[in-house]
Design an enzyme around this catalytic site. Structure first.
Site, PDB file in Angstrom:
ATOM      1  N   ALA A 201      -6.043  -2.432  -4.247  1.00 46.86           N
ATOM      2  CA  ALA A 201      -5.436  -1.112  -4.465  1.00 46.86           C
ATOM      3  C   ALA A 201      -5.989  -0.487  -5.739  1.00 46.86           C
ATOM      4  O   ALA A 201      -6.037  -1.129  -6.783  1.00 46.86           O
ATOM      5  CB  ALA A 201      -3.919  -1.251  -4.574  1.00 46.86           C
ATOM      6  N   ALA A 202      -6.409   0.756  -5.636  1.00 44.92           N
ATOM      7  CA  ALA A 202      -6.917   1.484  -6.811  1.00 44.92           C
ATOM      8  C   ALA A 202      -7.111   2.937  -6.422  1.00 44.92           C
ATOM      9  O   ALA A 202      -7.184   3.262  -5.232  1.00 44.92           O
ATOM     10  CB  ALA A 202      -8.264   0.905  -7.259  1.00 44.92           C
TER      11      ALA A 202
ATOM     12  N   ILE B 269     -28.177  16.452   1.247  1.00 47.99           N
ATOM     13  CA  ILE B 269     -28.574  15.560   0.153  1.00 47.99           C
ATOM     14  C   ILE B 269     -28.321  16.264  -1.174  1.00 47.99           C
ATOM     15  O   ILE B 269     -28.715  17.417  -1.347  1.00 47.99           O
ATOM     16  CB  ILE B 269     -30.071  15.206   0.265  1.00 47.99           C
ATOM     17  CG1 ILE B 269     -30.316  14.368   1.519  1.00 47.99           C
ATOM     18  CG2 ILE B 269     -30.568  14.490  -0.984  1.00 47.99           C
ATOM     19  CD1 ILE B 269     -31.769  13.986   1.732  1.00 47.99           C
TER      20      ILE B 269
ATOM     21  N   ASP C 160       0.869  -1.187   0.000  1.00 47.13           N
ATOM     22  CA  ASP C 160       0.000   0.000   0.000  1.00 47.13           C
ATOM     23  C   ASP C 160       0.904   1.234   0.000  1.00 47.13           C
ATOM     24  O   ASP C 160       1.887   1.281   0.748  1.00 47.13           O
ATOM     25  CB  ASP C 160      -0.895  -0.001   1.249  1.00 47.13           C
ATOM     26  CG  ASP C 160      -2.084   0.927   1.122  1.00 47.13           C
ATOM     27  OD1 ASP C 160      -3.223   0.449   1.251  1.00 47.13           O
ATOM     28  OD2 ASP C 160      -1.875   2.149   0.906  1.00 47.13           O
TER      29      ASP C 160
ATOM     30  N   TYR D  10     -12.905   5.769 -14.652  1.00 46.04           N
ATOM     31  CA  TYR D  10     -12.791   4.762 -13.586  1.00 46.04           C
ATOM     32  C   TYR D  10     -13.579   3.502 -13.951  1.00 46.04           C
ATOM     33  O   TYR D  10     -13.083   2.380 -13.829  1.00 46.04           O
ATOM     34  CB  TYR D  10     -13.307   5.363 -12.266  1.00 46.04           C
ATOM     35  CG  TYR D  10     -13.408   4.378 -11.129  1.00 46.04           C
ATOM     36  CD1 TYR D  10     -12.278   3.977 -10.436  1.00 46.04           C
ATOM     37  CD2 TYR D  10     -14.648   3.837 -10.755  1.00 46.04           C
ATOM     38  CE1 TYR D  10     -12.357   3.066  -9.391  1.00 46.04           C
ATOM     39  CE2 TYR D  10     -14.749   2.933  -9.714  1.00 46.04           C
ATOM     40  CZ  TYR D  10     -13.596   2.552  -9.032  1.00 46.04           C
ATOM     41  OH  TYR D  10     -13.687   1.650  -8.009  1.00 46.04           O
TER      42      TYR D  10
ATOM     43  N   LEU E 150      -0.130   4.198   0.842  1.00 50.76           N
ATOM     44  CA  LEU E 150      -0.722   5.123   1.816  1.00 50.76           C
ATOM     45  C   LEU E 150      -1.252   6.401   1.153  1.00 50.76           C
ATOM     46  O   LEU E 150      -1.343   7.436   1.805  1.00 50.76           O
ATOM     47  CB  LEU E 150       0.280   5.465   2.936  1.00 50.76           C
ATOM     48  CG  LEU E 150       0.772   4.273   3.760  1.00 50.76           C
ATOM     49  CD1 LEU E 150       1.725   4.734   4.868  1.00 50.76           C
ATOM     50  CD2 LEU E 150      -0.399   3.519   4.403  1.00 50.76           C
TER      51      LEU E 150
ATOM     52  N   GLU F 226     -23.516  16.016 -10.943  1.00 52.62           N
ATOM     53  CA  GLU F 226     -23.532  15.833 -12.395  1.00 52.62           C
ATOM     54  C   GLU F 226     -23.259  14.370 -12.745  1.00 52.62           C
ATOM     55  O   GLU F 226     -22.339  13.758 -12.192  1.00 52.62           O
ATOM     56  CB  GLU F 226     -22.457  16.722 -13.018  1.00 52.62           C
ATOM     57  CG  GLU F 226     -22.810  17.128 -14.427  1.00 52.62           C
ATOM     58  CD  GLU F 226     -21.716  17.956 -15.055  1.00 52.62           C
ATOM     59  OE1 GLU F 226     -21.450  17.735 -16.235  1.00 52.62           O
ATOM     60  OE2 GLU F 226     -21.136  18.799 -14.330  1.00 52.62           O
TER      61      GLU F 226
ATOM     62  N   VAL G 123     -21.308   8.284   0.792  1.00 47.19           N
ATOM     63  CA  VAL G 123     -22.356   9.109   1.392  1.00 47.19           C
ATOM     64  C   VAL G 123     -22.597   8.748   2.862  1.00 47.19           C
ATOM     65  O   VAL G 123     -22.881   9.633   3.676  1.00 47.19           O
ATOM     66  CB  VAL G 123     -23.652   9.023   0.537  1.00 47.19           C
ATOM     67  CG1 VAL G 123     -24.207   7.603   0.481  1.00 47.19           C
ATOM     68  CG2 VAL G 123     -24.697   9.986   1.023  1.00 47.19           C
TER      69      VAL G 123
END
Ligand code: UD1
Length: 321
Positions: free
Chosen positions: A79-80, A203, A38, A145, A40, A270, A187
């Site tokens: 990991a991403a 919201i 990782d 993504y 970090l 959006e 959220v």
């Protein structure tokens, strides 16, 4: 749901200091030799279990990857760069980490003959035409993504078919739970933080959009099942099959925290997906996956923890084992 134990293996968890990865490490560390790779960038080293070997470095860097992959039997690739807006800003940079480095990892796994369980995403479906979403739903990602995760998901399948590498792709829906922090954290953690700080719960849009929220502990179980299944070369949705509106979520969080705060609306996001809900029958039939934590208890639990001082995440580990 009975999860067959994963034991006596040398296991690599990429992103093992991050949200999902660190929970996975906790579940594995007692009975396996666990390594964490990782950098970090979003993870925290305090989340890495003491009994795991921590290699601080990027999955994109061959020298770190070589060290981490040497002699492994099993890899969980978490990991991403999961920040969707970041992928819109910087498609090339996120492609390098999310896809190129992942492809390198698959090549390393071929060399080591290691099973790979990798984190795919509901983002590959884009705006689904029908709900619930099955694995055969047409994939039309709406962000770089989503494209990167889709390509990885497909590479996993092709590596299984062409090279006989045991791979499993898990398409995570909206994962929540302890240790989910940071600016792009989802959220539920945002609402909990707002309620905890006595601020209005915000919201985006009308709040009628829906999501399938799955607890990180159930996601860990799906990973452990994927580590032993014979149904490899496949992708599975990991959600609950239920959906909740963002408005209901805001109310549940306000109730669970007892915060005396207003729920307010601001501009919709959006490109926001309107509705998302997983069909989990494939994971149920083939992996034996059963979501076990309903949203209300998951949130009540988190709300209790948020009010605890100190290291919330280790408290979870202690209590839940
Ligand atoms: C989630 C994943 C993302 C994945 C996508 C797949 C997270 C953090 N992101 O995105 O990686 O690509 O699923 O479909 O899990 N909202 C508010 N107020 C806030 C924050 C969010 O109303 O303060 C609303 C958003 O507008 C959205 C919903 O809550 O409608 C969920 O947002 P978020 O938690 O960011 O997740 P997704 O956008 O579903």
């Amino acid at each position: 749901m009975t999860v067959p134990p994963v034991h006596d293996r040398t296991v690599l968890v990429t992103g093992g200091a991050g949200f999902v990865g660190s929970h996975l490490v906790d579940a594995l560390v007692e009975e396996n030799e666990v390594r964490v790779l990782d950098d970090l960038s979003t993870g925290e080293c305090t989340h890495v279990h003491d009994d795991a070997t921590f290699i601080e470095g990027s999955v994109s860097d061959p020298s770190f990857r070589d060290r981490a992959m040497a002699g492994v039997d099993l890899v969980f690739h978490e990991a991403a760069i999961v920040d969707v807006p970041e992928s819109v800003e910087n498609p090339r940079g996120t492609h390098r980490v999310n896809l190129e480095a992942s492809l390198d990892l698959l090549e390393d796994a071929r060399r080591e003959d290691a099973r790979v369980v990798l984190a795919s995403s509901a983002a590959i479906y884009g705006h689904p035409e029908a709900l619930p979403v099955t694995e055969s739903t047409v994939s039309e990602p709406t962000s770089p993504y989503g494209v990167q995760k889709l390509a990885l998901d497909r590479y996993a399948r092709v590596y299984a078919a062409l090279y006989d590498l045991p791979t499993v792709a898990l398409r995570y829906f909206n994962v929540y739970g302890p240790r989910q922090r940071g600016p792009y954290s989802g959220v539920i953690s945002t609402f909990l933080e707002q309620a905890g700080a006595g601020q209005p719960i915000t919201i985006e849009g009308d709040g009628e959009q829906t999501r399938d929220f799955v607890h990180v502990r159930d996601v860990v179980r799906a990973n452990l099942l994927a580590a032993t299944t014979e149904h490899v070369g496949e992708a599975y949705n990991v959600g609950t099959g239920d959906s909740t509106t963002i408005r209901e979520l805001a109310e549940t969080i306000r109730d669970a925290t007892g915060a005396d705060v207003p729920i307010v609306h601001r501009e919709p996001r959006e490109g926001d997906v309107r509705h998302s809900r997983a069909d989990v029958s494939k994971a149920r039939d083939r992996l034996g996956f059963e979501p076990t934590i309903d949203l209300e208890s998951g949130i009540r639990d988190l709300a209790g923890r948020e009010s605890l001082e100190g290291d919330v995440s280790s408290a979870i580990h202690d209590r839940r084992g």
